[in-house]
Design a protein around this motif. Structure first.
Motif, short mmCIF file in Angstrom:
data_model
loop_
_atom_site.label_atom_id
_atom_site.label_comp_id
_atom_site.label_asym_id
_atom_site.label_seq_id
_atom_site.Cartn_x
_atom_site.Cartn_y
_atom_site.Cartn_z
N THR A 190 0.85 -1.18 0.00
CA THR A 190 0.00 0.00 0.00
C THR A 190 0.89 1.23 0.00
OG1 THR A 190 -0.11 -0.06 2.42
CG2 THR A 190 -1.94 -1.07 1.23
N ARG A 191 0.33 2.34 -0.40
CA ARG A 191 0.95 3.64 -0.20
C ARG A 191 -0.12 4.48 0.48
NH1 ARG A 191 3.87 6.14 -4.94
NH2 ARG A 191 5.52 4.82 -4.11
N ALA A 196 -2.04 7.69 2.48
CA ALA A 196 -2.30 9.07 2.10
C ALA A 196 -1.11 9.96 2.44
CB ALA A 196 -3.57 9.56 2.79
N ALA A 248 -4.41 2.41 5.16
CA ALA A 248 -4.08 2.83 3.79
C ALA A 248 -5.09 2.27 2.79
CB ALA A 248 -2.66 2.39 3.43
N GLU A 281 -8.11 4.48 3.10
CA GLU A 281 -7.89 5.84 2.61
C GLU A 281 -7.73 5.90 1.09
OE1 GLU A 281 -5.36 7.43 6.50
OE2 GLU A 281 -4.32 7.02 4.63
N THR A 282 -6.90 5.01 0.54
CA THR A 282 -6.56 5.11 -0.88
C THR A 282 -7.39 4.19 -1.76
OG1 THR A 282 -4.83 3.41 -0.79
CG2 THR A 282 -4.19 5.70 -0.27
N ARG A 283 -7.94 3.13 -1.16
CA ARG A 283 -8.77 2.14 -1.87
C ARG A 283 -8.01 1.47 -3.00
NH1 ARG A 283 -13.47 1.86 0.34
NH2 ARG A 283 -14.53 0.82 -1.36
N GLU A 284 -6.73 1.18 -2.74
CA GLU A 284 -5.93 0.46 -3.73
C GLU A 284 -4.77 -0.24 -3.04
OE1 GLU A 284 -4.89 3.74 -6.33
OE2 GLU A 284 -2.96 3.93 -5.32
N CYS A 285 -4.22 -1.25 -3.75
CA CYS A 285 -3.09 -2.01 -3.24
C CYS A 285 -2.49 -2.82 -4.37
CB CYS A 285 -3.51 -2.94 -2.09
SG CYS A 285 -4.64 -4.27 -2.59
N THR A 338 -1.11 3.69 -7.01
CA THR A 338 0.09 4.31 -6.43
C THR A 338 0.87 3.35 -5.55
OG1 THR A 338 -1.16 5.21 -4.56
CG2 THR A 338 -0.91 6.63 -6.51
N ARG A 342 -7.82 -2.41 -7.05
CA ARG A 342 -8.62 -1.33 -6.46
C ARG A 342 -9.65 -1.95 -5.53
NH1 ARG A 342 -8.07 1.37 -11.56
NH2 ARG A 342 -6.57 3.03 -11.24
#
Length: 183
Positions: free
Chosen positions: A23-24, A26, A62, A65-69, A110, A124
């Motif tokens: 993850t990255r 926020a 993460a 917050e970002t809804r991706e990995c 990201t 996502r």
């Protein structure tokens, strides 16, 4: 047959292979966690996966917050690192730096790819079912390293033991469904 305590029943069907979830957050920090509780929900042109994790993991925030990995697939040569990554928190540790892993830019998300892995799947989050600590993920880009010499993956038993892939049986000709080449 002997009775097995019900609390240990998961040991009989624990999924695999072991994954790293990157993850990255926020805040721009990369993180990596070891995950064994996941499953394929759909495959083909629109792959879907389920991942079980919750607030006990630093990566969960993460994901929310970002809804991706990225789902990264380590191989048996990384077994000790797989365990070590899972035994510390990304809240206090830059796991890529500590374990000498190489983050690579992904194309659709990201969160970073892991260069040392056999494969990486950019995902996502399409749904978070908080009641079950379950994330539903859609794969948006997949990567693999066809030149990687070690291809065997790890499968967690659930109690600190792992099973390593062994011999591959090719029974595609026997199956009724047509399987795409290279799968």
């Amino acid at each position: 047959m002997e009775k097995l305590p019900l609390a240990k029943a998961f040991l009989l069907i624990e999924p695999g292979p072991v994954l790293w979830v990157t993850t990255r957050g926020a805040d721009g920090r990369n993180n990596l966690m070891t995950a064994t509780w996941h499953m394929v929900m759909a495959f083909g042109e629109a792959p879907r996966f389920a991942l079980l994790t919750g607030p006990w993991n630093y990566s969960c925030q993460a994901l929310l917050e970002t809804r991706e990995c990225v789902l990264a697939i380590p191989t048996v040569d990384l077994a000790h690192t797989v365990v070590d990554v899972g035994m510390c928190s990304g809240q206090e540790t830059d796991k890529f730096e500590r374990f000498g892993l190489t983050p690579r830019a992904a194309e659709q998300v990201t969160a970073p790819l892991v260069a040392e892995c056999l494969g990486n799947i950019e995902c996502r989050v399409v749904e978070h079912i908080a009641r079950h600590d379950l994330f539903i993920l859609d794969g948006v880009q997949a990567w693999h390293d066809p030149g990687r010499s070690e291809r065997r993956t790890l499968h967690a038993v659930g109690d600190g033991r792992f099973v390593v892939d062994g011999e591959t049986l090719d029974l595609r000709a026997r199956m009724a469904a047509k399987i795409p080449p290279g799968v």
